[in-house]
Design a protein around this motif. Structure first.
Motif, PDB file in Angstrom:
ATOM      1  N   THR A  34     -27.633-115.139  44.915  1.00  0.00           N
ATOM      2  CA  THR A  34     -26.535-114.344  44.374  1.00  0.00           C
ATOM      3  C   THR A  34     -27.078-113.138  43.640  1.00  0.00           C
ATOM      4  OG1 THR A  34     -25.359-116.427  44.017  1.00  0.00           O
ATOM      5  CG2 THR A  34     -24.441-114.456  42.982  1.00  0.00           C
ATOM      6  N   ARG A  35     -26.657-111.953  44.054  1.00  0.00           N
ATOM      7  CA  ARG A  35     -27.054-110.733  43.356  1.00  0.00           C
ATOM      8  C   ARG A  35     -26.340-110.678  42.004  1.00  0.00           C
ATOM      9  NH1 ARG A  35     -28.301-105.898  47.247  1.00  0.00           N
ATOM     10  NH2 ARG A  35     -28.693-107.007  49.180  1.00  0.00           N
ATOM     11  N   LEU A  36     -26.752-109.761  41.147  1.00  0.00           N
ATOM     12  CA  LEU A  36     -26.162-109.651  39.817  1.00  0.00           C
ATOM     13  C   LEU A  36     -24.682-109.259  39.866  1.00  0.00           C
ATOM     14  CD1 LEU A  36     -29.049-107.999  37.793  1.00  0.00           C
ATOM     15  CD2 LEU A  36     -28.455-110.415  37.998  1.00  0.00           C
TER      16      LEU A  36
ATOM     17  N   ILE B 218     -32.931-108.434  43.031  1.00  0.00           N
ATOM     18  CA  ILE B 218     -32.698-109.071  41.734  1.00  0.00           C
ATOM     19  C   ILE B 218     -31.547-110.049  41.927  1.00  0.00           C
ATOM     20  CG2 ILE B 218     -32.078-108.722  39.319  1.00  0.00           C
ATOM     21  CD1 ILE B 218     -33.205-105.862  39.602  1.00  0.00           C
ATOM     22  N   VAL B 219     -31.792-111.307  41.552  1.00  0.00           N
ATOM     23  CA  VAL B 219     -30.801-112.357  41.794  1.00  0.00           C
ATOM     24  C   VAL B 219     -30.533-113.164  40.528  1.00  0.00           C
ATOM     25  CG1 VAL B 219     -31.379-112.526  44.248  1.00  0.00           C
ATOM     26  CG2 VAL B 219     -32.561-113.988  42.605  1.00  0.00           C
ATOM     27  N   ARG B 220     -29.417-113.889  40.532  1.00  0.00           N
ATOM     28  CA  ARG B 220     -29.000-114.693  39.375  1.00  0.00           C
ATOM     29  C   ARG B 220     -29.774-116.007  39.249  1.00  0.00           C
ATOM     30  NH1 ARG B 220     -24.703-113.061  36.601  1.00  0.00           N
ATOM     31  NH2 ARG B 220     -23.343-111.489  37.517  1.00  0.00           N
ATOM     32  N   GLU B 221     -30.192-116.586  40.350  1.00  0.00           N
ATOM     33  CA  GLU B 221     -30.877-117.883  40.318  1.00  0.00           C
ATOM     34  C   GLU B 221     -32.217-117.760  39.587  1.00  0.00           C
ATOM     35  OE1 GLU B 221     -27.874-117.924  43.385  1.00  0.00           O
ATOM     36  OE2 GLU B 221     -29.502-116.521  43.024  1.00  0.00           O
ATOM     37  N   ASN B 222     -32.611-118.832  38.918  1.00  0.00           N
ATOM     38  CA  ASN B 222     -33.900-118.790  38.217  1.00  0.00           C
ATOM     39  C   ASN B 222     -35.039-119.104  39.197  1.00  0.00           C
ATOM     40  OD1 ASN B 222     -34.434-121.663  38.264  1.00  0.00           O
ATOM     41  ND2 ASN B 222     -32.920-121.885  36.654  1.00  0.00           N
TER      42      ASN B 222
END
Length: 71
Positions: A5-7, A39-43
Motif C-alpha cells: 500500500t502506497r502512502l 514508499i509503502v505503509r507496510e513495515n
C-alpha cells in the motif's frame, strides 16, 4: 506478487524476485533491482515475511523445521 500500500492508500503489486532492498526511513522504502523506489505503509518486517512466504509458495525457500532450523 506482493500487494503493498502506497502512502496515498493506492494498491501496489510488486514482484518479490525484483526486490533488492527494503529500508525503514521511517517509512518503508522498497528498492527494485532496476533502481525504482516505492514508499509503502507496510513495515519492513511484514514485507520480509511476505517475501519469505512467496519464496516458499514457489518452492525456492525451505520450510523451517520444528527444531528451529533456518528458513
Amino acid at each position: 506478487m506482493l500487494r503493498l500500500t502506497r502512502l496515498n492508500d493506492s494498491e501496489l503489486w510488486l514482484n518479490p524476485l525484483l526486490i533488492e532492498m527494503v529500508e525503514a526511513t521511517p517509512d518503508a522504502v522498497v528498492t527494485l533491482t532496476n533502481g525504482h523506489k516505492y514508499i509503502v505503509r507496510e513495515n519492513p518486517e511484514k514485507i520480509a515475511a511476505d517475501i519469505v512466504q512467496f519464496y516458499r509458495s514457489i518452492g525456492i525457500a525451505g520450510v523451517a523445521s520444528a527444531k528451529g532450523g533456518a528458513p
